[in-house]
Design an enzyme around this catalytic site. Structure first.
Site, mmCIF file in Angstrom:
data_model
loop_
_atom_site.group_PDB
_atom_site.id
_atom_site.type_symbol
_atom_site.label_atom_id
_atom_site.label_comp_id
_atom_site.label_asym_id
_atom_site.label_seq_id
_atom_site.Cartn_x
_atom_site.Cartn_y
_atom_site.Cartn_z
ATOM 1 N N LYS A 38 83.383 77.587 85.075
ATOM 2 C CA LYS A 38 84.633 77.582 84.301
ATOM 3 C C LYS A 38 85.306 78.938 84.540
ATOM 4 O O LYS A 38 85.679 79.639 83.598
ATOM 5 C CB LYS A 38 84.296 77.352 82.812
ATOM 6 C CG LYS A 38 85.482 77.108 81.916
ATOM 7 C CD LYS A 38 86.012 75.689 81.988
ATOM 8 C CE LYS A 38 87.298 75.552 81.192
ATOM 9 N NZ LYS A 38 87.858 74.182 81.271
ATOM 10 N N TYR A 76 72.198 82.461 77.020
ATOM 11 C CA TYR A 76 70.875 82.510 76.396
ATOM 12 C C TYR A 76 70.341 83.940 76.302
ATOM 13 O O TYR A 76 69.145 84.166 76.269
ATOM 14 C CB TYR A 76 69.881 81.641 77.179
ATOM 15 C CG TYR A 76 70.168 80.160 77.022
ATOM 16 C CD1 TYR A 76 71.323 79.596 77.542
ATOM 17 C CD2 TYR A 76 69.278 79.338 76.336
ATOM 18 C CE1 TYR A 76 71.600 78.255 77.400
ATOM 19 C CE2 TYR A 76 69.542 77.990 76.184
ATOM 20 C CZ TYR A 76 70.703 77.452 76.724
ATOM 21 O OH TYR A 76 70.967 76.122 76.568
ATOM 22 N N ASP A 79 70.942 67.170 81.360
ATOM 23 C CA ASP A 79 70.654 66.059 80.446
ATOM 24 C C ASP A 79 71.609 64.893 80.694
ATOM 25 O O ASP A 79 71.205 63.731 80.628
ATOM 26 C CB ASP A 79 70.750 66.505 78.986
ATOM 27 C CG ASP A 79 69.380 66.849 78.408
ATOM 28 O OD1 ASP A 79 68.494 67.238 79.194
ATOM 29 O OD2 ASP A 79 69.189 66.718 77.184
ATOM 30 N N ASP A 137 84.507 70.793 83.455
ATOM 31 C CA ASP A 137 85.102 69.620 82.782
ATOM 32 C C ASP A 137 85.385 68.503 83.789
ATOM 33 O O ASP A 137 85.063 67.338 83.551
ATOM 34 C CB ASP A 137 86.356 69.995 81.971
ATOM 35 C CG ASP A 137 87.242 71.006 82.668
ATOM 36 O OD1 ASP A 137 86.845 71.517 83.740
ATOM 37 O OD2 ASP A 137 88.336 71.298 82.154
ATOM 38 N N ASP A 185 72.009 73.260 81.141
ATOM 39 C CA ASP A 185 71.348 72.579 80.028
ATOM 40 C C ASP A 185 72.047 71.242 79.780
ATOM 41 O O ASP A 185 71.407 70.193 79.668
ATOM 42 C CB ASP A 185 71.432 73.476 78.786
ATOM 43 C CG ASP A 185 70.757 72.861 77.578
ATOM 44 O OD1 ASP A 185 69.725 72.192 77.757
ATOM 45 O OD2 ASP A 185 71.270 73.043 76.457
#
Ligand code: ATP
Ligand code: MG
Length: 338
Positions: free
Chosen positions: A176, A129, A237, A209, A233
């Site tokens: 990751k 971001y 959710d 993952d 983010d």
């Protein structure tokens, strides 16, 4: 009154759309539970304040800085040029560096899982971001993902502190780093450093993952999760979905100098605004998170219990949960259950 000396001042942004209706519900429940909080109410202005370059006024931001604590309803940023979005203004001006989202199964409201009890902690200032994107040559663009030691240590420190002070046992860093060796690698290094200082909390690292697969197979495997911005983010959710959606999910933003600004995760829901249909649960649970931050745990427990009882009873559910109750019916029932 005589209790005046113990009163805590907190900022309240009722916000837009359904915001004022669900904020009213919080005020009513706080009154009924005799929570010693005096609200300083601030509304989004209808013109840009040149001091903030935003529809949020300088006085509103000062109110949160002064009180150190606040509750925010959903805000819809007016469309147009020459001003910053409301959420960006809040994040930058108050240094809101971590977004904390508790997700737990609500007894009596059936979803695929009934044993979710986890907390996602999202780094909120950097990562993907950064806003730094450009074209290198035609057909090739580049986006800069920024990870700093300072921001990573700060959010890791908050995650472990949160775990310890909330009776949690484990912190999982989500990453990751096998691909993003430098950026996520630095994030993990910082988490490891902080973990050393918290021998009472188990620390583990989970690749994103694999984390997604584990979350949908058995979310009870997780306790506290800490991660860089974009992963946060998405995962936060996903976790909201595990327990029944955005109408139920609270969150709290942690900022510089110990600021806590709690907010519902959902938007302003213009389709049902002003109709007394909104589910106030997400904002109510956010207000509970705010009370816990203030160490008003007895009040928090009482309100939390009344919300759970009302939903579990099933007689007074709002339309989004398949019921027929209005916002005010539901709120009255929560007050009766206190
Ligand atoms: P915004 O632009 O402010 O994000 P939106 O149009 O995206 O608004 P959301 O608020 O994100 O709308 O909501 C998406 C859907 O979920 C809408 O249909 C809305 O009515 C519903 N919804 C959101 N919050 C609630 C709530 N607290 N109670 C009931 N329904 C809700
Ligand atoms: Mg939305």
């Amino acid at each position: 009154s005589t209790s005046q000396t113990n009163t805590i001042r907190a900022t309240l942004f009722p916000g837009d759309g359904i915001g004022p209706e669900i904020a009213e519900s919080v005020k009513q429940v706080f009154n009924a539970a005799e929570v010693p909080i005096e609200w300083e109410e601030h509304y989004v202005s209808n013109s840009v304040d040149p001091r903030t370059n935003s529809f949020l006024t300088w006085e509103s931001l000062e109110s949160v800085r002064r009180n150190g604590v606040g509750l925010k309803g959903p805000m819809a940023t007016p469309i147009g040029k020459g001003h910053r979005s409301l959420n960006l203004t809040l994040r930058k001006e108050l240094g809101l560096y971590a977004n904390v989202r508790p997700c737990f199964s609500l007894p009596g409201y059936k979803t695929r899982y009934d044993d979710v009890d986890l907390v996602t902690i999202r780094e909120n200032t950097e990562g993907e971001y950064s806003g730094l994107e450009h074209q290198v040559v035609r057909g090739v663009v580049e986006s800069l993902k920024i990870i700093t030691r300072q921001a990573s240590l700060r959010v890791a420190e908050y995650a472990f502190h949160y775990a310890r002070t909330n009776g949690r046992k484990r912190v999982s860093a989500i990453h990751k780093a096998n691909i993003m060796r430098k950026t996520d690698g630095l994030f993990l290094t910082c988490c490891r450093e902080v973990a050393e200082k918290y021998p009472d909390i188990t620390y583990e690292e989970v690749i994103i993952d694999n984390c997604c697969m584990m979350l949908v197979k058995n979310p009870a495997l997780f306790d506290v999760l800490v991660m860089p911005n974009l992963y946060g983010d998405i995962i936060s959710d996903l976790c909201a979905g595990l327990i029944g959606g955005l109408g139920l999910t609270p969150s709290c933003n942690i900022g510089e100098a110990g600021i806590a600004l709690a907010e519902a995760v959902h938007g302003s829901a213009p389709d049902i605004a002003g109709k007394n249909l909104a589910n106030p649960t997400a904002l109510l649970l956010s207000s509970v998170a705010m009370l816990r931050h203030l160490k008003l745990d007895d009040k928090a427990d009482r309100i939390h219990g009344a919300i759970l009882k009302t939903i579990a009873e099933g007689k007074h559910r709002t339309v989004d949960l398949g019921g027929k109750s209005s916002t005010t019916d539901f709120t009255n029932e929560v007050c009766d259950n206190l």
